[in-house]
Design a protein around this motif. Sequence first.
Motif, mmCIF file in Angstrom:
data_model
loop_
_atom_site.group_PDB
_atom_site.id
_atom_site.type_symbol
_atom_site.label_atom_id
_atom_site.label_comp_id
_atom_site.label_asym_id
_atom_site.label_seq_id
_atom_site.Cartn_x
_atom_site.Cartn_y
_atom_site.Cartn_z
ATOM 1 N N PHE A 247 40.098 38.400 37.771
ATOM 2 C CA PHE A 247 40.864 38.184 36.543
ATOM 3 C C PHE A 247 42.180 38.959 36.596
ATOM 4 C CE2 PHE A 247 41.865 39.128 32.041
ATOM 5 C CZ PHE A 247 41.908 37.837 31.539
ATOM 6 N N PHE B 283 39.378 37.565 28.586
ATOM 7 C CA PHE B 283 38.402 37.947 29.600
ATOM 8 C C PHE B 283 36.987 37.611 29.134
ATOM 9 C CE2 PHE B 283 35.490 41.040 31.469
ATOM 10 C CZ PHE B 283 35.723 40.831 32.814
ATOM 11 N N ALA B 284 36.734 37.909 27.860
ATOM 12 C CA ALA B 284 35.392 37.660 27.332
ATOM 13 C C ALA B 284 35.076 36.173 27.280
ATOM 14 C CB ALA B 284 35.262 38.278 25.939
ATOM 15 N N ALA B 285 36.085 35.370 26.971
ATOM 16 C CA ALA B 285 35.847 33.938 26.783
ATOM 17 C C ALA B 285 36.052 33.136 28.060
ATOM 18 C CB ALA B 285 36.774 33.405 25.685
ATOM 19 N N LEU B 286 36.465 33.777 29.125
ATOM 20 C CA LEU B 286 36.804 33.035 30.340
ATOM 21 C C LEU B 286 35.675 32.136 30.854
ATOM 22 C CD1 LEU B 286 39.275 32.756 32.214
ATOM 23 C CD2 LEU B 286 38.116 34.341 33.767
ATOM 24 N N PRO B 287 34.405 32.565 30.783
ATOM 25 C CA PRO B 287 33.360 31.657 31.291
ATOM 26 C C PRO B 287 33.334 30.306 30.589
ATOM 27 C CG PRO B 287 32.473 33.866 31.007
ATOM 28 C CD PRO B 287 33.851 33.875 30.404
ATOM 29 N N ARG B 288 33.882 30.238 29.391
ATOM 30 C CA ARG B 288 33.840 28.965 28.665
ATOM 31 C C ARG B 288 35.129 28.175 28.795
ATOM 32 N NH1 ARG B 288 32.481 32.426 25.165
ATOM 33 N NH2 ARG B 288 34.182 31.956 23.744
ATOM 34 N N PRO C 16 34.661 38.152 38.253
ATOM 35 C CA PRO C 16 35.578 38.610 37.210
ATOM 36 C C PRO C 16 36.625 39.612 37.695
ATOM 37 C CG PRO C 16 33.341 38.571 36.409
ATOM 38 C CD PRO C 16 33.261 38.316 37.882
ATOM 39 N N ALA C 17 36.391 40.243 38.815
ATOM 40 C CA ALA C 17 37.391 41.182 39.308
ATOM 41 C C ALA C 17 38.707 40.461 39.610
ATOM 42 C CB ALA C 17 36.877 41.887 40.553
ATOM 43 N N VAL D 257 21.933 44.945 37.169
ATOM 44 C CA VAL D 257 23.013 44.085 36.714
ATOM 45 C C VAL D 257 22.988 42.793 37.496
ATOM 46 C CG1 VAL D 257 25.501 43.832 36.574
ATOM 47 C CG2 VAL D 257 24.428 46.024 36.029
ATOM 48 N N VAL D 258 23.062 41.713 36.777
ATOM 49 C CA VAL D 258 23.048 40.403 37.423
ATOM 50 C C VAL D 258 24.477 39.967 37.662
ATOM 51 C CG1 VAL D 258 22.296 38.024 37.246
ATOM 52 C CG2 VAL D 258 20.968 39.842 36.177
ATOM 53 N N ARG D 259 24.759 39.639 38.867
ATOM 54 C CA ARG D 259 26.103 39.145 39.162
ATOM 55 C C ARG D 259 26.051 37.646 39.388
ATOM 56 N NH1 ARG D 259 29.981 42.823 40.099
ATOM 57 N NH2 ARG D 259 29.316 44.980 40.245
ATOM 58 N N PRO D 260 27.093 36.954 38.982
ATOM 59 C CA PRO D 260 27.139 35.522 39.261
ATOM 60 C C PRO D 260 27.169 35.282 40.767
ATOM 61 C CG PRO D 260 28.832 36.182 37.702
ATOM 62 C CD PRO D 260 28.259 37.430 38.278
ATOM 63 N N PRO D 261 27.000 34.042 41.176
ATOM 64 C CA PRO D 261 27.065 33.740 42.613
ATOM 65 C C PRO D 261 28.323 34.329 43.230
ATOM 66 C CG PRO D 261 26.410 31.814 41.371
ATOM 67 C CD PRO D 261 26.732 32.878 40.368
#
Lengths: 409, 196
Positions: B32, B69-74, B29-30, B1-5
Amino acid sequence: MTDQFRFNGGTADDVPREAERLSHHWNAVVAGQHPAGELEPTLAQTIAELHARAAPAPPDPAFVAQLRADVLQHAATTGSAGMVVVVPADRSRSLVVMPPTRQEPRTLPGTRHAWRRPLAAVAALLLLAVVGVLAWYQPASMVHPPVPFVPAFVATSPAWTAPAIDRMVLRQQFEMLPADAYDTGMALTTLAPDAALALGTRTSYGVGRYLVQVRAGVVTLRVDGSAALTPAGAAARALSPGAAWTLVAGDVLAAPAGTVMHWHNASPEPVRLLSSKFSTMSDIGDLAPYPPTAAETTHVRSRPYTPPSGPFVLAVHELTLEPDEQVPGDVAGPIETLFVERGTLEVIWARRSDPATPTGTFPIRAGSGMGDLGVKRSVLHALRNPGPDRLVLLVQTIDPLDDDVTPQP
Amino acid sequence: VVRPPGPVPIDPVNAPDDLVLVAAAQRDPALFGALYDRYVTAVYGYCASRLESKEAAEDATSQVFTCAFAALPRFQADGGSFRSWLFTIAHHTIVDVLRARRPQASLEAHPQLPARDPDPERQALDRVVAHDLHVLVGQLPTAQARIVELRLAGLTDREIAQVVGCSYGAVRVAQYRAVRHLRELLGIGTEGIDHD
């Protein structure tokens, strides 16, 4: 004065002034501050009365705790928030060259950049002009005989099967999840007549092979690197770098991520291309896998809810549902993203606590799609064809491979 | 699993600004959960104000936070506040729910809704019947009703303008008309007024 204002409506100048006072007053109320008291008293009393009646019953603490756990479980499982939930058909319509035929996109706030539209339109026109000149001035050495059309092939060993699965149209096997993979997704791109686009011109647009299937139309392709073409129903063959090829519906192109591919629709009919890939972190925030130019692209993405721990297949299946036919939620489980190619899909939701009982439906029309089905799995009751005609879906799955499954070359 | 920085060190209590929490949740994301805790009651209240049952409100709330939650990166701060962004998702979720139900809806299902009637006696009756906020707001034109519901969910005028996609001035005028209408429905300040 109060009664006169209320029943006579006041002067034309009074309305915006009083409306502004009311707005300031209400802003203070919702902020928990003491309003300035400039508002006409009965209007202030009305607002106070509304808030007194509006005191909502608090949510059930058990529900709040369960939902919190469900949402954050996704973060714990995948390490990241996911991506697109529902993408309208024409999300990138500001860049459409073909006459738009579908409804206005509904974008999430924060993604609206109206100021970009004129710039994008100018850029698209300039690009079209350049492409037109280039297309007109095509050296004779670049023209090759078209690849003959062969009927679409049938998948030999799909790792995921469902009753209504017709065939697997794209397949890519991984020994493990790529280290830089962030999410997976599909793109449906429509090339208008005489339009062109270049894939792979960016430094980052995914990991693994880039797979593209021609879903409709006839398109010319030139690849600046190694690539393999699998004509529908035939064996794969290598493409000569720099040569121009003609692809037809059903043909699949496979090329390593980063290979530059020039697509050109020289026919009078639109061309539709389907692609499937893993995105990297650097792709985040960019729905299109390449600079969207003279093409309309719809993209759905999904952060795998349960990332595969071993070998797996990233596949796209064409799934056909007859009228009233449906795929139960548990069978649809491996689906990560989907597109509706023909007909209208009805997504039937269920309560998280009672997956057997439908609670509501959501229609997805042809040309639109849905991502992040993994995270919605717990509230998915079924995918159904509610219409009188056949429904055709393109569904992307991540299928863990058993040892006894022979990988497809 | 790749985690963001790596996660951003953040104390949600001492750094309560929404955008700080959003930036942190976009990287970890935790986090959130802090945004969820802050808005779950308001979102649920808004859903409950638009939908007829507790179950429907819970389902909608689930969809809102799942989508958010799903759209949060954008999410981009230049598009407005996180709260207006979240309530836009809620607004669209509820529109989808109601639209999906529309073919099944019948007038008999809402016998309590009073009809529009300019007659003063009828209006007086309506005031008695209008003990429920649903009924009150249901008397307003749709656009005004949406604005009042968002107001009662705690949004400012500018946030509402972002949610419903219209101008700030249009929101102000619409809510002003809505409040005047509601004032009459509630019978506030009408004692001794000659309606003729």
